[in-house]
Design an enzyme around this catalytic site. Structure first.
Site, mmCIF file in Angstrom:
data_model
loop_
_atom_site.group_PDB
_atom_site.id
_atom_site.type_symbol
_atom_site.label_atom_id
_atom_site.label_comp_id
_atom_site.label_asym_id
_atom_site.label_seq_id
_atom_site.Cartn_x
_atom_site.Cartn_y
_atom_site.Cartn_z
ATOM 1 C CB CYS B 99 -0.890 -0.022 1.238
ATOM 2 S SG CYS B 99 -1.781 1.510 1.516
ATOM 3 C CB CYS B 103 -5.084 6.124 -3.287
ATOM 4 S SG CYS B 103 -5.422 4.907 -2.014
ATOM 5 C CB THR B 190 -3.826 4.233 4.960
ATOM 6 O OG1 THR B 190 -4.595 3.061 5.197
ATOM 7 C CG2 THR B 190 -2.774 3.938 3.915
ATOM 8 C CD GLU B 256 -2.244 -0.097 7.816
ATOM 9 O OE1 GLU B 256 -1.643 -0.796 8.663
ATOM 10 O OE2 GLU B 256 -2.026 -0.205 6.594
ATOM 11 C CG HIS B 291 -10.615 4.868 -0.594
ATOM 12 N ND1 HIS B 291 -9.379 5.234 -1.058
ATOM 13 C CD2 HIS B 291 -10.390 4.208 0.579
ATOM 14 C CE1 HIS B 291 -8.451 4.819 -0.216
ATOM 15 N NE2 HIS B 291 -9.031 4.181 0.785
ATOM 16 C CE1 TYR B 295 -9.507 0.536 -1.162
ATOM 17 C CE2 TYR B 295 -8.593 -1.601 -0.663
ATOM 18 C CZ TYR B 295 -8.999 -0.352 -0.256
ATOM 19 O OH TYR B 295 -8.869 0.010 1.063
ATOM 20 C CB CYS B 297 -3.301 -0.030 -5.279
ATOM 21 S SG CYS B 297 -4.427 -0.480 -3.952
ATOM 22 C CD GLU B 445 -5.243 -0.692 2.433
ATOM 23 O OE1 GLU B 445 -4.403 -1.188 1.651
ATOM 24 O OE2 GLU B 445 -5.101 0.426 2.933
HETATM 25 C C1 FAD Z 1 -5.486 -1.770 6.333
HETATM 26 C C2 FAD Z 1 -6.600 -0.790 6.473
HETATM 27 C C3 FAD Z 1 -6.401 0.530 6.064
HETATM 28 C C4 FAD Z 1 -7.405 1.465 6.227
HETATM 29 N N1 FAD Z 1 -7.168 2.775 5.886
HETATM 30 C C5 FAD Z 1 -8.086 3.726 6.186
HETATM 31 C C6 FAD Z 1 -7.808 5.099 5.957
HETATM 32 O O1 FAD Z 1 -6.740 5.471 5.464
HETATM 33 N N2 FAD Z 1 -8.738 6.017 6.299
HETATM 34 C C7 FAD Z 1 -9.919 5.658 6.854
HETATM 35 O O2 FAD Z 1 -10.707 6.541 7.159
HETATM 36 N N3 FAD Z 1 -10.218 4.362 7.089
HETATM 37 C C8 FAD Z 1 -9.335 3.405 6.771
HETATM 38 N N4 FAD Z 1 -9.628 2.063 6.994
HETATM 39 C C9 FAD Z 1 -10.862 1.752 7.693
HETATM 40 C C10 FAD Z 1 -11.942 1.014 6.910
HETATM 41 O O3 FAD Z 1 -12.693 1.901 6.142
HETATM 42 C C11 FAD Z 1 -12.788 0.278 7.969
HETATM 43 O O4 FAD Z 1 -11.996 -0.796 8.437
HETATM 44 C C12 FAD Z 1 -14.116 -0.207 7.458
HETATM 45 O O5 FAD Z 1 -14.964 0.867 7.177
HETATM 46 C C13 FAD Z 1 -14.768 -1.132 8.480
HETATM 47 O O6 FAD Z 1 -14.868 -0.531 9.733
HETATM 48 P P1 FAD Z 1 -14.311 -1.275 11.020
HETATM 49 O O7 FAD Z 1 -12.934 -1.682 10.784
HETATM 50 O O8 FAD Z 1 -14.604 -0.403 12.174
HETATM 51 O O9 FAD Z 1 -15.135 -2.602 11.124
HETATM 52 P P2 FAD Z 1 -16.625 -2.825 11.721
HETATM 53 O O10 FAD Z 1 -17.409 -1.596 11.427
HETATM 54 O O11 FAD Z 1 -16.461 -3.179 13.143
HETATM 55 O O12 FAD Z 1 -17.110 -3.998 10.868
HETATM 56 C C14 FAD Z 1 -16.967 -5.362 11.230
HETATM 57 C C15 FAD Z 1 -18.194 -6.137 10.721
HETATM 58 O O13 FAD Z 1 -19.365 -5.646 11.341
HETATM 59 C C16 FAD Z 1 -20.320 -5.255 10.358
HETATM 60 N N5 FAD Z 1 -21.022 -4.070 10.860
HETATM 61 C C17 FAD Z 1 -20.459 -2.922 11.318
HETATM 62 N N6 FAD Z 1 -21.407 -2.064 11.700
HETATM 63 C C18 FAD Z 1 -22.589 -2.669 11.495
HETATM 64 C C19 FAD Z 1 -23.937 -2.287 11.704
HETATM 65 N N7 FAD Z 1 -24.260 -1.106 12.203
HETATM 66 N N8 FAD Z 1 -24.889 -3.170 11.369
HETATM 67 C C20 FAD Z 1 -24.579 -4.380 10.838
HETATM 68 N N9 FAD Z 1 -23.331 -4.805 10.636
HETATM 69 C C21 FAD Z 1 -22.342 -3.947 10.955
HETATM 70 C C22 FAD Z 1 -19.500 -4.960 9.118
HETATM 71 O O14 FAD Z 1 -20.262 -5.055 7.922
HETATM 72 C C23 FAD Z 1 -18.409 -5.988 9.220
HETATM 73 O O15 FAD Z 1 -18.837 -7.203 8.691
HETATM 74 C C24 FAD Z 1 -8.642 1.087 6.797
HETATM 75 C C25 FAD Z 1 -8.855 -0.237 7.179
HETATM 76 C C26 FAD Z 1 -7.853 -1.166 7.021
HETATM 77 C C27 FAD Z 1 -8.102 -2.577 7.475
#
Ligand code: FAD
Lengths: 103, 483
Positions: B99, B103, B190, B256, B291, B295, B297, B445
């Site tokens: 990564c 982006c 990130t 991250e 965004h 991907y 990438c 990711e």
């Molecule tokens: C390597 C990596 C890089 C990233 N980089 C960035 C970045 O640069 N900037 C940034 O802003 N974000 C970044 N993200 C964040 C990414 O957008 C989030 O991981 C993603 O939106 C999921 O949120 P969470 O990790 O809190 O998981 P959760 O929200 O906890 O999700 C886990 C599970 O629960 C489910 N779920 C969650 N909420 C609900 C609900 N209300 N009802 C039903 N099901 C639900 C989801 O669908 C999923 O299956 C990154 C993530 C990763 C892993």
């Protein structure tokens, strides 16, 4: 023979080189450009130039998509290369473009 | 201005970031061996912009100044720009094998260029003018921006204002004449400590009770009150070991961080949304679509992994076996299918009222849904081809040891004309991408970045043109719509 040593009297054609962006190239475009520059030096029909205006521009593209932008070169003739060729092959195609023999 | 990689590194040295890792405050972020490979990956985005063989996709002409700028700070002005963005992702993914982090800022800028314009049209505010001034500053200085959307979110079943701890979503705690004060955090950021700027956006659609959470702004990454806590990656401490073999990717990586905002002041000219809660979803959706396109990438990283799998097969002497050839075909099929998706959403993009070109949101979501799956299958096939040694190899030190080195070279010899070290290096690269530090980017990711799979399915169900599909079916089977 020096590249400007033109026994026919016509001045050598100014040749530029440009590239596509190279997102997924199928050969080493930079190596080909180097080979072309080397091959041009010592010829009397073409001279390599890094700045325009050009008489011809060799557009070195990494694949058949050949997405390089070829606008902005005025009246220069465009030779698009899409796969690895020898420098001699490229210069021969360039010669054909001008309808003349190799120098 | 186009910064060089060297100038980028120097510019990071001037930042006064408040960074923690392994329980310690870091005095020197740039030279920290765990973080430095991630800096190298961002630096590549600067380096390639100066290379004639890549500048056609790495640079663009600014629509506000007419100057040549890095594509990462450009606002898309045409379909061609969107397509070039996809190509740039593949190029850099292949060049770094990880990564490259930049982006997310590009996608934030493009999303804000539309949302600020649309908020102004609805409310008579001045966000778009502020945004353009900010954009000019970012372009002029060729800055790297962290795009900060994801809040920690606490109990996922509760809205922001219903959380027991109100800071689990970033929010406005004070409105002052010259600006606002915010508190909260953004998770999984990130490239956070490789960034000059941090652009904050809300993470979900909001209603009136959440208006204090409907906030978007930009700050210098070293603004007072911001703390970074670096996330661990699997196998991260291998970067502290002697030698480079066990790292798999000796040069590049990602990182991250959890970014905490502890009563941070944001001046008005850097605020791009303040309480316009009905536009929170608008911004989330636009950022997410861009965004998801980014991907592409992973296609570049997939190129590296497929290349490594092919080499492993050749080194092991199995490359002519029909099932191996077929697995390589399947990996390429999946990888190129991904490329198709990113290109398609770019090629069928359109112009928004602000003038910014926006990807086809349905296709961007379809593409990203595939990204949540295909890299896992490509990784599975790579591990199949690599053999178990990719996970059981002794350390580089054991290979160098006068006691064990000879034994390892004897028993890990495969094809006679291939040095054992080459075999080990390629297996370590496969390990790195499918289980090690780079798996964070290539796999997790791919799963959650830009939204978890369900987020795309919700968008697909919203955007698929179901009425037209039913109409066509009725027409062909002879159902009269008026009956
Ligand atoms: C390597 C990596 C890089 C990233 N980089 C960035 C970045 O640069 N900037 C940034 O802003 N974000 C970044 N993200 C964040 C990414 O957008 C989030 O991981 C993603 O939106 C999921 O949120 P969470 O990790 O809190 O998981 P959760 O929200 O906890 O999700 C886990 C599970 O629960 C489910 N779920 C969650 N909420 C609900 C609900 N209300 N009802 C039903 N099901 C639900 C989801 O669908 C999923 O299956 C990154 C993530 C990763 C892993």
């Amino acid at each position: 023979m020096k590249m400007n040593d033109d026994s026919h009297g016509a001045s050598p054609k100014r040749v530029g080189i440009t590239f596509c962006g190279g997102c997924n190239q199928s050969y080493d475009r930079v190596a080909l450009a180097g080979n072309i520059r080397d091959a041009v030096s010592g010829r009397r029909d073409f001279v390599y130039s890094s700045n325009g205006p050009f008489d011809a521009v060799i557009v070195i593209c990494g694949c058949d998509c050949a997405c390089a932008d070829t606008e902005g070169f005025g009246r220069a003739r465009i030779l698009t290369v899409r796969r690895f060729l020898t420098a001699d092959e490229v210069l021969s195609m360039l010669g054909d473009l001008f309808g003349q023999q190799d120098g | 201005m186009l910064m060089t990689a060297q100038e980028y590194e120097e510019s990071l040295r001037k930042l006064r970031l408040n960074v923690y890792m392994f329980g310690q405050k870091l005095d020197n972020v740039v030279d920290n061996p765990i973080i430095r490979p991630s800096m190298n990956a961002v630096a590549k985005t600067y380096e390639l912009a100066h290379r004639p063989e890549h500048s056609a996709i790495m640079t663009a002409k600014s629509h506000i100044t007419g100057k040549t700028i890095n594509r990462f700070v450009h606002i898309h002005q045409s379909i061609d720009d969107l397509v070039k963005k996809t190509r740039m992702g593949r190029l850099l993914g292949g060049a770094t094998g990880c990564c490259f982090q930049r982006c997310v800022g590009m996608d934030s800028l493009n999303a804000l260029s539309m949302t600020t314009f649309d908020i102004d049209a609805a409310h008579g505010t001045e966000y778009y003018r502020r945004f353009l001034r900010y954009l000019e500053y970012v372009q002029k200085n060729d800055l790297t921006c962290d795009g900060a959307m994801t809040d920690p979110k606490g109990d996922r079943s509760l809205l922001p204002h219903k959380q027991k701890d109100p800071d689990l979503y970033l929010h406005v705690v004070e409105r002052l004449p010259g600006g606002i004060v915010v508190r909260g955090a953004k998770a999984h950021q990130t490239g956070a400590v490789n960034s000059h700027e941090i652009i904050v956006m809300p993470t979900i659609s909001m209603r009136e009770p959440d208006r204090d959470y409907a906030v978007s702004f930009a700050l210098p990454s070293d603004a007072e009150g911001i703390t970074y806590i670096i996330g661990r990656q699997s196998c991260d401490t291998r970067k502290l070991e002697e030698g480079t073999v066990d790292r798999g990717n000796a040069l590049f990586g990602g990182h991250e961080a959890l970014v905490v905002f502890d009563n941070v002041f944001v001046p008005n000219e850097r605020v791009f949304m303040l309480g316009e809660y009905e536009f929170a979803g608008h911004l989330v959706e636009r950022f997410a679509s861009y965004h998801r396109q980014s991907y592409a990438c992973k296609v570049g990283v997939g190129d590296v992994l497929i290349g490594a799998a092919q080499l492993a097969a050749e080194y092991n002497g199995v490359d002519r076996a029909s099932h191996i050839k077929d697995k390589i075909v399947e990996m390429n099929h999946l990888n190129e299918s991904l490329f198709c998706g990113s290109l398609a959403c770019a090629a069928s993009g359109h112009r928004e009222p602000s003038g910014t070109y926006y990807v086809n949101a349905l296709l961007a979501n379809v593409f990203k849904q595939n990204v949540t799956r295909f890299p896992f299958e490509i990784a599975r096939l790579a591990q199949d081809i690599a053999g178990g040694l990719m996970a059981t190899l002794p350390s580089e030190q054991d290979f160098r040891s006068p006691v064990t080195g000879g034994l390892l070279k004897k028993y890990f010899k495969a094809r006679d004309d291939v040095p054992v070290e080459h075999r080990v290096r390629v297996l370590r690269l496969i390990e790195n991408i499918t289980l090690g530090t780079a798996a964070v980017g290539y796999l997790t990711e791919s799963m959650h970045g830009a939204g978890s799979p369900q987020a795309q399915r919700i968008m697909i169900s919203r955007l698929a043109n179901m009425e037209e599909k039913k109409r066509r079916a009725r027409l062909l089977c002879g159902i009269d719509e008026n009956e």
